[in-house]
Scaffold this active site. Structure first.
Site, PDB file in Angstrom:
ATOM      1  N   MET A  38      45.280  24.864  66.247  1.00 32.34           N
ATOM      2  CA  MET A  38      44.689  23.694  66.916  1.00 32.34           C
ATOM      3  C   MET A  38      45.546  23.315  68.125  1.00 32.34           C
ATOM      4  SD  MET A  38      43.332  21.481  63.722  1.00 32.34           S
ATOM      5  CE  MET A  38      44.768  21.661  62.715  1.00 32.34           C
ATOM      6  N   ARG A  75      57.913  21.975  56.577  1.00 31.29           N
ATOM      7  CA  ARG A  75      56.833  22.211  55.602  1.00 31.29           C
ATOM      8  C   ARG A  75      57.316  23.318  54.681  1.00 31.29           C
ATOM      9  NH1 ARG A  75      53.148  24.773  60.362  1.00 31.29           N
ATOM     10  NH2 ARG A  75      54.553  26.484  60.761  1.00 31.29           N
ATOM     11  N   ARG A  79      50.068  15.915  68.597  1.00 35.23           N
ATOM     12  CA  ARG A  79      49.937  17.191  67.868  1.00 35.23           C
ATOM     13  C   ARG A  79      48.977  17.055  66.696  1.00 35.23           C
ATOM     14  NH1 ARG A  79      54.895  20.396  68.847  1.00 35.23           N
ATOM     15  NH2 ARG A  79      56.395  19.027  69.843  1.00 35.23           N
ATOM     16  N   HIS A 136      54.191  34.337  66.945  1.00 29.98           N
ATOM     17  CA  HIS A 136      52.839  34.174  66.399  1.00 29.98           C
ATOM     18  C   HIS A 136      52.448  35.365  65.535  1.00 29.98           C
ATOM     19  CE1 HIS A 136      48.400  34.507  66.647  1.00 29.98           C
ATOM     20  NE2 HIS A 136      48.462  33.202  66.465  1.00 29.98           N
ATOM     21  N   GLY A 182      49.389  27.153  64.922  1.00 32.33           N
ATOM     22  CA  GLY A 182      48.897  27.561  66.237  1.00 32.33           C
ATOM     23  C   GLY A 182      47.388  27.544  66.403  1.00 32.33           C
ATOM     24  N   SER A 208      29.970  40.520  26.950  1.00 28.64           N
ATOM     25  CA  SER A 208      30.714  40.658  28.193  1.00 28.64           C
ATOM     26  C   SER A 208      29.793  40.214  29.314  1.00 28.64           C
ATOM     27  CB  SER A 208      31.166  42.108  28.392  1.00 28.64           C
ATOM     28  OG  SER A 208      31.925  42.181  29.560  1.00 28.64           O
ATOM     29  N   TYR A 249      38.777  36.809  27.615  1.00 31.66           N
ATOM     30  CA  TYR A 249      39.501  37.695  28.543  1.00 31.66           C
ATOM     31  C   TYR A 249      38.690  37.881  29.819  1.00 31.66           C
ATOM     32  CZ  TYR A 249      36.234  41.367  27.216  1.00 31.66           C
ATOM     33  OH  TYR A 249      35.087  42.070  27.017  1.00 31.66           O
ATOM     34  N   LYS A 269      51.956  17.761  58.423  1.00 29.80           N
ATOM     35  CA  LYS A 269      53.015  17.461  59.381  1.00 29.80           C
ATOM     36  C   LYS A 269      53.394  15.984  59.313  1.00 29.80           C
ATOM     37  CE  LYS A 269      52.605  19.218  63.527  1.00 29.80           C
ATOM     38  NZ  LYS A 269      53.482  20.050  64.336  1.00 29.80           N
ATOM     39  N   CYS A 290      33.188  41.072  32.888  1.00 28.99           N
ATOM     40  CA  CYS A 290      33.579  42.340  33.511  1.00 28.99           C
ATOM     41  C   CYS A 290      32.965  42.516  34.896  1.00 28.99           C
ATOM     42  CB  CYS A 290      33.225  43.517  32.610  1.00 28.99           C
ATOM     43  SG  CYS A 290      31.464  43.658  32.304  1.00 28.99           S
TER      44      CYS A 290
HETATM   45  C1  PEP Z   1      27.826  43.408  36.138  1.00 29.44           C
HETATM   46  O1  PEP Z   1      26.618  43.381  36.290  1.00 29.44           O
HETATM   47  O2  PEP Z   1      28.568  42.438  36.366  1.00 29.44           O
HETATM   48  C2  PEP Z   1      28.478  44.639  35.680  1.00 29.44           C
HETATM   49  C3  PEP Z   1      29.756  44.672  35.392  1.00 29.44           C
HETATM   50  O3  PEP Z   1      27.703  45.740  35.664  1.00 29.44           O
HETATM   51  P1  PEP Z   1      27.438  46.677  36.917  1.00 29.44           P
HETATM   52  O4  PEP Z   1      28.224  46.157  38.062  1.00 29.44           O
HETATM   53  O5  PEP Z   1      27.844  48.029  36.511  1.00 29.44           O
HETATM   54  O6  PEP Z   1      25.966  46.507  37.076  1.00 29.44           O
END
Ligand code: PEP
Ligand code: MG
Length: 921
Positions: A117, A364, A106, A480, A115, A804, A891, A36, A871
């Protein structure tokens, strides 16, 4: 140079601009004087009409709060000098008996926390200066109303007196004089009320706790404006740590360490008659991005009246048609354009018109829904104001989740019960609750609910977070409820005026109908249209089309542009053809994790059970044969859905008991069978089965017979799975398709494990190639999800085509936390005690990141062609994606619905890491 704690802004009555910038740009100075303060200074700098004032820095707040609420040396003197300077510039003094200066106090943190604070208005009034105001304005009613508002606000905000006491006093006064509305109270009535309010102050403020306002042992409303000012600044600093502010920051991932600035600014009044007004507006529609001025105003009102939804407001487009406000209305339209041109973004504005003169109180970058964020980014790009890359940076990836939220099924048939304003898009279905606590209660029981309120207040925040959607009967699109819901991405319908809510009796009548709804009744709301429907409407997930598709295309173009740095791919975690297809539609470049254990559920469970429990080789072989058949079908479906794209199939991972019945339940059945007097043979068979079930139980299954160990103990399982994978690939190849399976070995801890399993995999693939006459080249890699694997990745990498990172297990084992046990047991406590900054199962922890780093480096050392991905759950988290980019991963892989989010986050990570734009707050 000594640290500066106070920065001035604005043009005084003397016509001199005293603006001191805290940094060269708003992005820099907001960390010092808050958003602000930084924007007030910026508006003043570009010549917009801003009431002058000064900002006390966020760092002062932090220093004050962390030293047990004591002022750092010299700061009070600096504030006093700024006050004296402001009085000089205005030619008026706080508390002056003839022509007093009034100021507002303010909050204003580096990130907007609407809103959350506290604010004190009309500061500088006292028993004497109120007469000065009356004299100056010739309006006794205005003078006494301003004073009673100040006493009320100061008592509540600074002294913590219960606001209801003041409301009760107002109601008593209205009853006494026989009027219905506050506006019908006369000057005398308001003068009486000011006296009553001072009494309430005297009785309810603890004189021991507040010696600074104690006179002769009794609390007295402070008359000294300097004391009023210091106490108000302290209270605003204190409001940084109030409960709702803490919840809001947690929700919005804002650090508690930032502190808030305090802005002390000359008061201007929108309640000085019919040529005065106040309003809030956006330069474009924040709900859907339409290029139009959007907002509400109220004639003869103070700012909080608009936001509080107490009176129903008028649309901003009508302002320039109101008699006496034409000029200010036109000037405001011009200012909208100036602000957009200057900030190159959609802006949110608060303004007041005091007797025809327009004042800007705040601007803002406007909060917006994901739909609006996309539309506005596209418009600005088209208007040539920002580049495509900047447009990509303008949309917060986590916000996209809103668009992937359910909508009413277009085929659904329903009757609209009533309509309100379409304040925040998306649809929700749930049972009605009338309080924030009840919403939290429902959410804790996994029961979706809709929070139905007359209007929400900041205290409702936890309920708004817990509810699927929000429905109010009052307030406009900048109320709000609307602002907060849009910020959270929760569907919201507001101002549904037909609703007659009786929260005490937990019921709501719908006027014009004979419908009366009670707590627990199910309704559906559509925040995109404003519809409210009785009963549950079927919801559907939307598709990637329009602006979303375009922005994602731009994001992908950035990602694959080799001239701008390394790419980071996006794959999906999917284990059935429908999810594989969905993730492909959402832009996944492959499957990063196909958890094959998910293929053994439902009617497959019996087959795997008979494999596990069979006590003679024939039965085991028969079960394996059946599994081979169904698994081959599974893989045919998966590879076909992802034709031409990599599909990483992970060999069976969980401990076998997860497929078996619970032995405790079985033991109970056995006891019943004994009671029934079943035959000895039958009972023996049952006891044998129980013994076998027991033999698969593990004390700590997370660390037990699972992952690649399973395949080493039961090589026939690996053989069956690899045969199914390779067999399916061969069949598809024969049909002219291009399957690209990869085989992943789970939970490897030592290179020897991978060597053994890999050799077996190689043999089976070779066998399938020979049998089918099809040439197959199937990469084999492993998960890195045990710390030992990460630190010996330089050995393991020699036998892996890819790694992975399984951050679910890596986090569990890295921390020594079992996810299922700790997530509810103590992670929330750890977060609140700041032992953890974020839940490490959601956002990659810095310590676990070091294990990933070791793994990536080791892998590359051993094998310069190794492909590294992630993953675990953190693969779909935007903050973690930035870390993965910087760690050099190839990835990320996440659930199908997170794929669009990950695509955008990956592009932004690349832009940020290669010196492009900074990430937006
Ligand atoms: C992990 O451990 O991150 C994974 C992808 O395997 P899971 O969640 O199946 O154990
Ligand atoms: Mg795992």
């Amino acid at each position: 140079m000594a640290e500066k704690h106070v920065y001035r802004f604005g043009v005084g009555a003397d016509g001199v601009d005293a603006t001191e910038l805290a940094g060269e740009t708003v992005d820099v100075s907001k960390w010092i004087v808050g958003g602000k303060g930084a924007n007030l200074a910026e508006m003043a700098r570009i010549g917009l009409p801003v009431p002058p004032g000064f900002s006390i820095t966020c760092q002062t707040c932090v220093a004050y709060s962390t030293s047990d609420n004591t002022w750092p040396a010299g700061v009070l003197d600096e504030i006093d000098a700024a006050r004296v300077d402001l009085e000089g510039r205005m030619g008026k003094q706080l508390g002056d008996p003839t022509d007093p200066l009034l100021v507002s106090v303010r909050s204003g943190a580096p990130f907007s926390m609407p809103g959350m604070m506290d604010t004190v208005l009309n500061l500088g009034l006292n028993d004497v200066s109120v007469h000065g105001i009356i004299e100056q304005t010739g309006n006794a009613r205005f003078g006494w109303d301003s004073y009673r508002r100040f006493i009320q606000m100061f008592s509540g905000v600074v002294m913590g007196v219960d606001g209801q006491l003041f409301e009760d006093a107002i109601n008593a006064k209205k009853a006494e004089v026989g009027v219905k509305l506050d506006t019908e109270l006369s000057a005398d009535d308001l003068e009486d009320l000011a006296q009553t309010f001072k009494q309430i102050f005297a009785v309810n403020v603890d004189s021991h706790a507040h010696p600074e306002v104690t006179v002769d042992g009794r609390a007295e409303f402070p008359q000294d404006p300097k004391l009023q000012l210091r106490l108000s600044i302290e209270a605003v600093f204190g409001s940084w740590m109030n409960e709702r502010a803490i919840i809001y920051r947690k929700q919005n991932k804002i650090s508690d360490e930032l502190g808030t600035a305090v802005n002390v600014q000359v008061m201007v009044f929108g309640n000085k008659g019919d040529t005065s007004a106040t309003g809030v507006a956006f330069t474009r529609n924040p709900a859907d991005g339409t290029k139009e001025f959007y907002g509400d105003f109220l004639v003869n009102a103070q700012g909080e009246d608009v936001v509080a939804g107490i009176r129903n407001t008028e649309p901003i487009a009508d302002l320039k048609h109101v008699e006496g406000l034409e000029e200010a209305g036109k000037q405001l339209d011009e200012i909208f354009l100036t602000l957009e041109e200057h900030y190159r973004d959609m802006m949110d504005i608060e303004f007041t018109i005091e007797q025809g003169k327009l004042w800007m109180l705040q601007t803002r970058v406007g909060k917006r829904t994901a739909m609006a964020a996309l539309a506005i980014a596209m418009q600005f790009e088209k208007e040539g104001r920002i580049s495509k890359e900047q447009a990509v940076m303008r949309v917060a990836p986590s916000q996209l989740d809103q668009l992937l939220h359910p909508q009413f099924d277009p085929k659904a048939d329903f009757k609209v019960l009533t309509k309100g304003m379409n304040a925040s898009p998306g649809a929700a279905v749930g049972q009605i609750v009338f309080s924030a606590d009840d919403a939290v209660h429902c959410a804790n029981k996994d029961q979706p609910c809709i929070l139905v309120r007359w209007e929400t207040t900041p205290d409702d925040l936890k309920g708004m977070v817990a509810a699927e959607g929000i429905l109010t009967s009052h307030g406009g699109k900048t109320s709000h409820a609307a602002v907060i819901a849009r910020g959270m991405g929760a569907p919201c319908v507001c101002g549904a005026e037909a609703l007659r809510i009786d929260a005490r009796n937990k019921e709501v009548a719908v006027s014009g109908t004979d419908v009366v709804l009670h707590e627990g009744d199910v309704i559906s709301i559509n925040g995109t249209t404003g519809d409210v429907i009785l009963g549950a409407v079927t919801l559907t997930r939307p598709e990637l089309t329009g602006d979303l598709e375009t922005i994602l295309e731009w994001a992908d173009a950035v990602r694959v542009d080799a001239s701008r740095g390394r790419n980071i791919g996006v794959r999906a975690n999917a284990d059935n053809p429908a999810d594989a297809k969905l993730s492909r539609d959402f832009g996944a470049e492959g499957i990063g994790l196909d958890r094959t254990e998910h293929m053994f559920l439902g009617d497959r469970k019996e087959i795997i059970q008979s494999f596990i429990l069979a006590d003679e080789p024939g039965a085991k072989q028969q079960a394996l044969g059946q599994l081979l058949k169904v698994q081959t079908e599974d893989f045919l479906g998966m590879f076909e859905a992802m034709d031409g794209k990599a599909v990483i199939v992970r060999l069976l991972d969980p401990p076998l008991h997860e497929f078996l019945d619970d032995p405790r339940a079985y033991a109970i059945d056995l006891a019943h069978a004994e009671d029934r007097g079943e035959s000895r043979i039958q009972l023996k068979a049952r006891r044998d089965m129980l013994a076998r079930l027991d033999s698969f139980q593990e004390v700590n299954p997370m660390l037990g017979l699972r992952g690649c160990r399973l395949g080493i103990v039961y090589p026939e399982l690996t053989e069956m799975q690899v045969r199914a994978i390779a067999g399916a690939a061969a069949q598809l190849k024969k049909r002219g398709l291009n399957p690209k399976p990869e085989i992943m070995v789970p939970l490897v801890s030592t290179v020897e494990e991978l060597k053994v399993v890999r050799e077996q995999i190689g043999d089976v693939i070779e066998g399938v190639c020979e049998q089918t006459g099809v040439e197959l080249s199937i990469p084999v890699g492993c998960m890195i999800e045990i710390p030992r694997a990460a630190v010996t990745a330089d050995e393991i990498g020699e036998y892996a085509d890819f790694f992975s990172f399984g951050t679910n297990d890596l986090t569990q084992m890295g921390f020594g936390f079992s996810r299922d046990d700790v997530e509810s047991a103590f992670i929330p406590l750890y977060l609140s005690k700041k032992i953890l900054k974020a839940n490490p199962f959601e956002t990659l922890d810095a310590g676990v990141a070091k294990l990933v780093k070791l793994g990536v480096e080791g892998g590359h050392e051993a094998n310069d062609k190794i492909v590294c991905g992630v993953c675990g759950e953190t693969g779909g988290d935007p903050d973690s994606i930035q870390m993965y980019y910087d760690l050099g991963l190839d990835y990320v892989s996440c659930s199908p619905y997170r794929v669009p989010i990950a695509r955008l986050a990956a592009a932004q990570a690349k832009i940020v890491s290669n010196g492009g734009a900074k990430k937006r707050a």
